[in-house]
Each structure stands twice: as structure tokens, then as C-alpha cells.
Scaffold this active site. Structure first.
Site, short mmCIF file in Angstrom:
data_model
loop_
_atom_site.label_atom_id
_atom_site.label_comp_id
_atom_site.label_asym_id
_atom_site.label_seq_id
_atom_site.Cartn_x
_atom_site.Cartn_y
_atom_site.Cartn_z
N ASP A 208 -47.60 1.01 20.06
CA ASP A 208 -46.74 1.65 19.37
C ASP A 208 -45.74 2.63 19.75
O ASP A 208 -45.34 3.63 19.40
CB ASP A 208 -47.46 2.59 18.43
CG ASP A 208 -48.87 1.80 17.57
OD1 ASP A 208 -48.51 0.59 17.60
OD2 ASP A 208 -49.65 2.29 17.48
N ASP A 385 -14.53 -13.85 42.24
CA ASP A 385 -15.34 -14.95 42.45
C ASP A 385 -16.92 -15.12 43.02
O ASP A 385 -17.21 -15.52 43.97
CB ASP A 385 -14.77 -16.09 43.42
CG ASP A 385 -13.24 -16.16 42.93
OD1 ASP A 385 -13.03 -16.45 41.69
OD2 ASP A 385 -12.15 -16.12 43.72
N GLU A 551 -10.27 -23.75 35.61
CA GLU A 551 -10.58 -23.56 36.99
C GLU A 551 -12.08 -22.92 37.06
O GLU A 551 -13.00 -22.68 36.00
CB GLU A 551 -10.06 -23.20 38.18
CG GLU A 551 -9.44 -21.74 37.61
CD GLU A 551 -8.37 -21.02 38.49
OE1 GLU A 551 -7.93 -21.80 39.60
OE2 GLU A 551 -7.95 -20.00 38.24
#
Length: 662
Positions: A208, A385, A551
């Protein structure tokens, strides 16, 4: 204050609250702007205006129209904190941006004797008790360190970490840690509306531990059901909603994990501490573990029962999201009325989730304004990247575009540090493609066959005189990478560009490399698993935009589908970048891939799942990896300054199997 009714049939436990963001979460990046204008008070163990948090709270003028921020330096603050109802427009902020650095600790419990007689009771056990309206907390840790197992003779062992007793309270980037009764939203009267919003972070407990009669929304948080304090079954929440209130507890977009055995957890227990309680709770778009009871995860306290229409689920995922007759499911039409915005709106239209929460109806095609911010990361977070892989011994390794391929590590997917480069002495074999430059692009990391594989690209900007190479390493450490040779190359006479590689291994164990940028789009070739190099001369087309900007492909297998993620539009323009992340799917790794509308990705199709919003510009260069709690989307984005940073978010799937960012 009225005492909180005792739940004498419950076995109590430790409770605590940690204000901290997990991944999934969507808190403000650590390098983003600080608090709003107003008055700032500082707290630290030494060298600040105040040495305790309570003394700083006490110094805030009562009923002030001026916003006050209390900036709290790193440290553990052993104090019981009360924010009175008169301290309006108050923000408490962890100064480091890392909630683990700033901890507020207590150890009271329900049955503990108070000075002067009586006991503290459940609500009085709270380490932090916030009574003020309009309160905000960010980057803090609140803990109640009482342990039931360490005190076996004690009765009344409920131990609350945070008690919320004011309206329009917001908790961002916060972890709530405990066992029974961790996080309490409590209103002493049905005549006053009490709304609380928790976004991101972690909530720990076992019985709870998200409970009360107020309206409480837990949005995109990590919820951990613990099994380390003697309980054999766990209960996620216990709403005691007033019957006059349509909305009680909402869990939305969360990730639930557990150390309990399969089938030992309940989603909720109806709690009726007063005659006017009609508990209400919805769990939606949440990842549930196998520990959740499949047939009947809804029960009651002391014989209390659920009222039909006052509880249910919608579009949950994970091994614990089984749909059975004992688990009411909302329809899409019903779900539109049970969103974070609906729960919190009240009569004043309050909506703290407005810029970060997407409704179920919007799903992965939601407007950019609803996209979540990146989850909290700290330390060395500058990347472009990025590619992330889990390390077999624990932690994470990140490779990213840069001179000689940059490397970072993290132990917890939050704090990252630079470790060096893959090729500290340079990569001379790539120079014919880089014009003798050392910048190498878009590495793709994976761990297979007891070693790390890294595919990466060598090229110059705007040219398709490009090549993809493979390197391997037994450890992933800087300087440990061995060149395994050229995989595929392109030249000006080709209609493709050999950059942005991604290795995917299909369900049959076959190896493939997808790659490509602009020109005729995204391509795929077969690889020889024995060498990791090209297997034949065939080249397949996966996606394209007629020579337009597409890309950064990444193929990820989930369920019955292979998902092809790509970046549309333009990177590398700082805050003016327009990158956005798109997706399509196929039942075959080689395609054809189509978007949500059925448009082929070879014909320009793609369903947008993330785009620029607010101070997050041009997200892209993405990848996906599976973690123990969720699939994770990693990518870079640009800040207002133009610098690029690491973005991490949960990747969740709707009922039709389409991914969206959460």
C-alpha cells in the site's frame, strides 16, 4: 489535524521518499536553466544561509505572493520537515541536480511514542509533511529509515516518507523509497480538493505504498515493489477516494519492477477508512512485471470491495499485463476521460503534465508539444550519434561520433563519465575516406560471442565517398579495439552512402547490416557471423525519400515485428537542427517496412515518435537497447546553446504494437 485512521490488518514497514529521476522519467536536463525568478535561500551543512532545511522553510514569509526557492546543497539532512500551509509558492530544489546527492532522512513510525503522550500515527510518522498549496520539489531524496525487520517487537510500524496535504503539489525528478505506506496523499475533508503530481523518479515499497484519499497522478516513474522486509505478498496502491471525487490514483506511463515471485503482487487494495470512501484507481500504459497476479490483482482491506467503474486498466504492457475477466479494461473512449490532465484539472484547469504527457488517444503520433523531455543524465553527457550497450558485468558502454570514436561508461544509466577513445593512436586505415581526418562517425555497439562489436563510418560531410569498418574488443576499453577490416564502401558513382551502420541479428540467427544516408536511402546487406564482414554482393532497399534527408537507421526486434527507426530531415545545425525520429515495421527483417498508416518506407513513409520541443532541438541519431526494466531509446539532441547531448527515454508499445516515447 485529524489522525489518519489506522489500518490494523496491515503489516507495517519502513517507508521513505527519494526525489530522483530514473530514465524513463522526463525531468529537466541537468544542464538546463535553473529555478524561476524570485527569492532564493540556500541550505548547506556549512557556508550557506541556513544549516537546516526547516530553518529555511521557517524563514519564508507567510502567505507571500513572491515565489521562494530553497536551494539545498549535497548532504544528508537528518530532520523532520514540515512545510506549513502558509508557505505558498515554495520550491525546494536539490542544488546538484542529482537527487541522490541530497537526502532528507527520518525514522519515525506509527506506534512510536510522542513526547508528552500518545503516538505519532501514520501521517505523523512522515519524514516530510507538506501542507502548503502550490508546492514544488525537485532533485531531492526523502527517506524514512525505520525497519520493521530490525524492530520485530514493535507494533504500528507504518512509516511514511512523504505526506502530501496541500493542493497543486508537484514532485519532479523525485524518488520515493520505502515499504508500507511510502507516499501518502491525505485530505481530512471531502470539501477541499487535493491534487498531487509526481513525474519521473522512483517510488519504492511493498504494501500500500502509494495511498490515500487525495487525487494523485504518478507519471512516467519507475515503481519498485520490494520483497526485502518480510512480506510474502505486495500491494502497489491503496486508494481511499471520497465518493464525491471522480478521480483518485492514476498510474500512467510508469514502469513497475519487482523482486517478488510471480503472482505475488496486487495492483491495488480498496481502502474504506470512512463511510464516504469509494476507492478509485486506474493503471494505464504501464509496464507490469510477471509478479503481478494474472487473474485477480484487485483486492480490499478488511473486506472492502471495489465499486464497478471505479477501477481498471488500459493499454498496459509487459508480462504482468494479462487481460482476464478479473481485470476490467477501459475502452479507448473511456480512457480519454482518465488522463493525467483529467485527474488534475479541477475547476481551475491545472495541468502540470501539459508539455510532457501524451494521452493514450494521441499515442505515438502525438503532437511535438507533448513529447517527453530526455530522462535525467549527469556527468559527461555531450555526445553525437550515441550507441549504448549493456556490459555483461554490469553497467553501460556508450560510443559516439568524434575523433577516434569517443567512449563513455555508466554504472546506473544516469551518471556518465568519459573514458577515452577507441583508437587513441588514430585509425589510419580510414584516412582515404576521411581526408586524413580523425573524426569517425555513428558507431554501432553490440556485445556478442564474448566480445564487443563496433561498426563505424568514415567519410566527409556531404560526400558519399564513404566506408563502414568493423572493430572488436574483449573489454570495450579505450585502446583495446582491433580493426577487423572494411565491410562496405560507396563512391560518387553509387546511388547510396555507406555511413550510419547498424548490426541486427534476426530471429533465425542471421546477421545483417543496415546503413545509409540521403541518396537512395536506407540499405541492408547480409553479413557472415563468423567474421562480421559482408557475406555476398546483394544490397536491399529498406527506406527512402527520393534523395531527401533520411539517415541513422536502426532495426530492433520486439515481439512479432522488426522496427526500423530512422532520422528524417537535418542534423548538425545546432539549435536549428530539424532531425526527428520516425519508425516503420515489418514481420521480416528485410522488409517491406510500412508506417502506421500503411505507407511503405521506401515511398517516404514513417511514423514520427519524437521531434524537437521546447529546448530540445533536433533529436536523432537514435538506437534502441533492451534493459531489465524497459526498452530504451538513445539519441542525441541539441540544447539552446547548440551543443549536443545524450538523450535516453523509455520506449513503450501501444495495444497495436506501435512504439512511442515515454
Amino acid at each position: 489535524m485529524l489522525p489518519l485512521p489506522r489500518r490494523t490488518t496491515l503489516t507495517p514497514v519502513l517507508a521513505g521518499v527519494l526525489c530522483a529521476a530514473g530514465l524513463a522519467a522526463a525531468p529537466t536536463p541537468a544542464h538546463a536553466a535553473g529555478p524561476a525568478a524570485g527569492v532564493t535561500l540556500t541550505v548547506a551543512h556549512s557556508g550557506a544561509q541556513f544549516s537546516t532545511i526547516q530553518s529555511a522553510v521557517d524563514a519564508v514569509p507567510d502567505n507571500s505572493a513572491t515565489p521562494y526557492t530553497i536551494s539545498i546543497a549535497a548532504g544528508t539532512y537528518a530532520e523532520y520537515l514540515t512545510v506549513p500551509a502558509t508557505k505558498l509558492h515554495l520550491t525546494m530544489l536539490g542544488a546538484t541536480g542529482n537527487p541522490a546527492d541530497v537526502r532528507i532522512d527520518g525514522s519515525r513510525y506509527n506506534g512510536l511514542a510522542k513526547p508528552g503522550g500518545g503516538t505519532y500515527g501514520t501521517e505523523g510518522s512522515a519524514t516530510v509533511h507538506v501542507k502548503a498549496d502550490g508546492f514544488t520539489a525537485e532533485h531531492l531524496t526523502f527517506r524514512n529509515l525505520f525497519s520493521r525487520q530490525a524492530n520485530p517487537s514493535v507494533t504500528g510500524t507504518q512509516a511514511v516518507a512523504l505526506a502530501m496535504e496541500g493542493d497543486r503539489q508537484t514532485y519532479l525528478d523525485c524518488d520515493f523509497h520505502g515499504h508500507q505506506d511510502t507516499l501518502l496523499s491525505w485530505n481530512s475533508t471531502a470539501s477541499k480538493r487535493l491534487r498531487s503530481y509526481v513525474r519521473g523518479g522512483e517510488i519504492d515499497g511493498d504494501v500500500d505504498f502509494i495511498f490515500g484519499n487525495g487525487t494523485l497522478v504518478v507519471d512516467r516513474s519507475r515503481i519498485n515493489l520490494l520483497s526485502d522486509d518480510g512480506f510474502t505478498s505486495g500491494y502497489l496502491a491503496a486508494p481511499a477516494t471520497f465518493g464525491s471525487n471522480k478521480y483518485g490514483i492514476l498510474l500512467t506511463g510508469d514502469t513497475v519492477t519487482s523482486t517478488f515471485a510471480a503472482g505475488r503482487l496486487y495492483l491495488g487494495r480498496a481502502w474504506k477508512p470512512s463511510a464516504d470512501a469509494v476507492p478509485q484507481m486506474v493503471v494505464r500504459e504501464t509496464s507490469l512485471p510477471a509478479a503481478i497476479r494474472a487473474a485477480g490483482p484487485w483486492t480490499g482491506i478488511s473486506g472492502a470491495t471495489w465499486t464497478p467503474g471505479r477501477y481498471g486498466e488500459y493499454a498496459n504492457t509487459g508480462p504482468g499485463a494479462t487481460v482476464t475477466s478479473g481485470r476490467p479494461q477501459l475502452t479507448a473512449a473511456d480512457a480519454a476521460s482518465y488522463t493525467a490532465a483529467a485527474y488534475l484539472a479541477g475547476s481551475d484547469g491545472w495541468n502540470p503534465a501539459a508539455t510532457t504527457s501524451a494521452t493514450a488517444a494521441a499515442g505515438p503520433s502525438a503532437a511535438a508539444a507533448t513529447y517527453p523531455d530526455p530522462g535525467r543524465v549527469t556527468g559527461d553527457t555531450g555526445v553525437h550519434d550515441p550507441s549504448t550497450v549493456k556490459r555483461p558485468g554490469g553497467g553501460y558502454l556508450v560510443a559516439y561520433t568524434g575523433n577516434d570514436i569517443g567512449l563513455k561508461t555508466s554504472q546506473d544509466r544516469v551518471a556518465f563519465r568519459n573514458t577515452g577513445t577507441a583508437f587513441p593512436n588514430g585509425a589510419s586505415w580510414t584516412y582515404p575516406y576521411t581526408g586524413n581526418g580523425r573524426s569517425l562517425w555513428a558507431p554501432d555497439l553490440s556485445y556478442r560471442n564474448g566480445q564487443y562489436y563496433m561498426y563505424y563510418a568514415a567519410s566527409t560531410f556531404g560526400s558519399n565517398h564513404s566506408a563502414i569498418f568493423l572493430a572488436t574488443s574483449p573489454s570495450g576499453d579505450p585502446g583495446s579495439w582491433t580493426n577487423r577490416g572494411l565491410v562496405v564502401a560507396s563512391q560518387s558513382s553509387d546511388n547510396f552512402n555507406a555511413i550510419d551502420p547498424n548490426l541486427v541479428v534476426d530471429a533465425q540467427g542471421r546477421w545483417w547490416l543496415d546503413f545509409g544516408s540521403f541518396w537512395s536511402g536506407i540499405k541492408m546487406i547480409a553479413l557472415d557471423p563468423a567474421t562480421g564482414l559482408r557475406a555476398d554482393s546483394s544490397i536491399r532497399s529498406l527506406a527512402g525519400r527520393g534523395g531527401g534527408p533520411i539517415e541513422a537507421p536502426f532495426v530492433f526486434h520486439h515481439g512479432s515485428y522488426y522496427y526500423l527507426f530512422v532520422s528524417f530531415d537535418y542534423c548538425c545545425r545546432g539549435a536549428a537542427s530539424t532531425y526527428r525520429i520516425m519508425v516503420g515495421r515489418s514481420t521480416s527483417v528485410t522488409g517491406p517496412y510500412t508506417d502506421r498508416n500503411g505507407t511503405a518506407m521506401t515511398a517516404g513513409g514513417g511514423t514520427e515518435i519524437l521531434a524537437g520541443h521546447g529546448s530540445i532541438h533536433g533529436p536523432g541519431g537514435e538506437g534502441v537497447f533492451a534493459d531489465t526494466d524497459h526498452d530504451i531509446l538513445d539519441y542525441h539532441y541539441y540544447a539552446d546553446s547548440g551543443a549536443s547531448y545524450l538523450g535516453l527515454n523509455f520506449l513503450t508499445y501501444d495495444t497495436a504494437g506501435w512504439p512511442y516515447v515515454s
